[in-house]
Design a protein around this motif. Sequence first.
Motif, PDB file in Angstrom:
ATOM      1  N   SER B  69       0.873  -1.410   0.133  1.00  0.00           N
ATOM      2  CA  SER B  69       0.081  -0.250   0.292  1.00  0.00           C
ATOM      3  C   SER B  69       0.868   1.209   0.081  1.00  0.00           C
ATOM      4  O   SER B  69       0.670   2.130  -0.611  1.00  0.00           O
ATOM      5  CB  SER B  69      -0.777  -0.481   1.240  1.00  0.00           C
ATOM      6  OG  SER B  69      -1.484  -0.922   1.521  1.00  0.00           O
ATOM      7  N   VAL B  70       1.982   1.224   0.960  1.00  0.00           N
ATOM      8  CA  VAL B  70       2.877   2.535   1.080  1.00  0.00           C
ATOM      9  C   VAL B  70       3.026   2.830  -0.537  1.00  0.00           C
ATOM     10  O   VAL B  70       3.447   3.311  -0.702  1.00  0.00           O
ATOM     11  CB  VAL B  70       3.615   2.286   2.621  1.00  0.00           C
ATOM     12  CG1 VAL B  70       4.797   3.250   1.373  1.00  0.00           C
ATOM     13  CG2 VAL B  70       3.210   2.092   2.955  1.00  0.00           C
ATOM     14  N   ILE B  71       3.964   1.558  -0.942  1.00  0.00           N
ATOM     15  CA  ILE B  71       4.247   1.467  -2.402  1.00  0.00           C
ATOM     16  C   ILE B  71       3.712   1.851  -3.197  1.00  0.00           C
ATOM     17  O   ILE B  71       3.800   3.098  -3.999  1.00  0.00           O
ATOM     18  CB  ILE B  71       5.179   0.304  -2.922  1.00  0.00           C
ATOM     19  CG1 ILE B  71       6.507   0.540  -2.440  1.00  0.00           C
ATOM     20  CG2 ILE B  71       5.581   0.861  -4.425  1.00  0.00           C
ATOM     21  CD1 ILE B  71       6.672  -1.080  -2.137  1.00  0.00           C
ATOM     22  N   ILE B  72       1.792   2.000  -3.272  1.00  0.00           N
ATOM     23  CA  ILE B  72       1.112   1.518  -4.368  1.00  0.00           C
ATOM     24  C   ILE B  72       0.613   3.902  -4.068  1.00  0.00           C
ATOM     25  O   ILE B  72       0.633   4.883  -4.727  1.00  0.00           O
ATOM     26  CB  ILE B  72      -0.112   1.461  -4.155  1.00  0.00           C
ATOM     27  CG1 ILE B  72       0.471  -0.161  -5.378  1.00  0.00           C
ATOM     28  CG2 ILE B  72      -0.915   2.105  -5.338  1.00  0.00           C
ATOM     29  CD1 ILE B  72      -0.819  -0.780  -5.529  1.00  0.00           C
ATOM     30  N   GLY B  73       0.477   4.175  -2.391  1.00  0.00           N
ATOM     31  CA  GLY B  73       0.162   5.241  -2.229  1.00  0.00           C
ATOM     32  C   GLY B  73       1.303   6.299  -3.005  1.00  0.00           C
ATOM     33  O   GLY B  73       1.335   7.587  -3.274  1.00  0.00           O
TER      34      GLY B  73
END
Lengths: 140, 386
Positions: B69-73
């Motif tokens: 999620s952090v990478i997608i965000g």
Amino acid sequence: MIGYFTNIYKVSAALLEGMWVTFKWMFRPSMTVQYPHEKLTPPERFRGTLVFDKDSCTACNLCVKACPTACITLEPYVDPATNKRLAKINWYQIDFGKCNYCRLCEEACPTKPVKSVRHSHGYEWAMTDRKEMNVKWVRP
Amino acid sequence: MILPVWTIGQKRAAGVLSGVIAAAVGIALAVGELPVRIAQIWESVLGLAAKKAVPAIVMDIASMVIQCSVIIGFISVAVMFMVWWERKVSAHMQSRLGPMETGGWHGWAQTIADAIKLLLKEDIVPEHASPWVHFLAPVVTFVPAFLCYAALPFGDKTISVDLDVGILYIFAISGISVLGIIMAGWGGGNKYSMLGGLRAAAQSVSYEIPRVLSVVPILMIAGSMKLTAIAAYQSEPVSWLPFLPKWFIFYPFIGQVSFLIFLICSVAETNRTPFDIAEAESELVAGFHTEYSGMKFSFFFLAEYAFVFLSSGMTAALFLGGGSGPLLPSWFWFLIKTFAVVFLFLWFRWTFPRMRVDRLMEFCWKFLLPWSFVNILVTGAWLILR
């Protein structure tokens, strides 16, 4: 061999020169005018929307004759008591859908010192209906 | 030629911009090194999990989900920023202002509004399109971009998976996205898309070769394919170049040639001007994504900019010393260097005209490829004679 390297040097120099141009221009102030917030003042003889002064008009019909697109119509005021045509208007109408902003009506207008029909500097005018282009001034 | 002068509004904008930069530096100094903070937060989360007797496998899965999620965000926010930045940079290079209205201050919310618009738009599948290929193409293009971020170091130890073959992994995975572009070209059922897809295939496959070969000298010098190890190797002090940091770009001849070849091939790999023959607006409508609208189109957009950031991040890690730098924390240095390279990408795009297809191929096979071989040869000779 020398030609090969000279070519590489020339191409690289040309590319760098182009990049320098865009970089320089990036820090120059932009030409954009932020329209609704800032506005340019039109030049003095700018032909904007026509305005009409219904009190000074003499109903001489010269503007109607001068108009190349025949967009002006008017009706002179007739005195009901004497049944005579006076130098006043009853109503005056411009169809801005036809008007081509040529200033011929203003040049033909004989009223002094201010012309009855003349161009303003206004250029912000929008309407949602074609009927609204017919602007009518009525003298009470 | 009469040039307008700076207005009060523009001066104020410059003031706000410097304020934003100062605030970013302040935040970076306050946060400090990211791995330390993340470890602190994760420790407390683990403590909480131990109290509630949550099984370890759940925590492992949660950790992975959080990282994804952090990478997608991060990708979405970075892409949004880059699109806005590109519009501003291109506008100022052309004496315009770019987006100014949305969000108040210099149109900062323009890309957010655009993203919402793209998500809400109707998804059109053309009559002659092959439905499954048409549907899968954006996914196949975007997923590799997302996967590559797993092995990209955002500064010292700020990396999801520290692979031993990090560079190989990134090159291999990012190569897959060409498949998505070909699928998009073929699946659209449109001759212009098809031409775009074929051009993209020829171009990406060709430029992949000098791009990989340009990194080989670095692998030879650093002796590792681990991106963190390469970045760490460059942050060591150097004896023979006392006034410069030991970044690979400062190695005489080898570094500069590698950097230039890598940069040129990265621009070509991301299908951006002057190598955007795959989407060439004036020739092929929009190339491979002619038949896409709404969310599917936004995926192509996202993938392009994600690859731009990835290439810039790799350039920063390989040539500019990764997160090495004084005072500020390493992740912030990494972002500064990466966005500096992103600016180079934008700069190229708004300066150079598009290359012709045959010259593009000639440039790759007859110029970049031989020079990358020469570069490897020189590096080998230097390593032996050293």
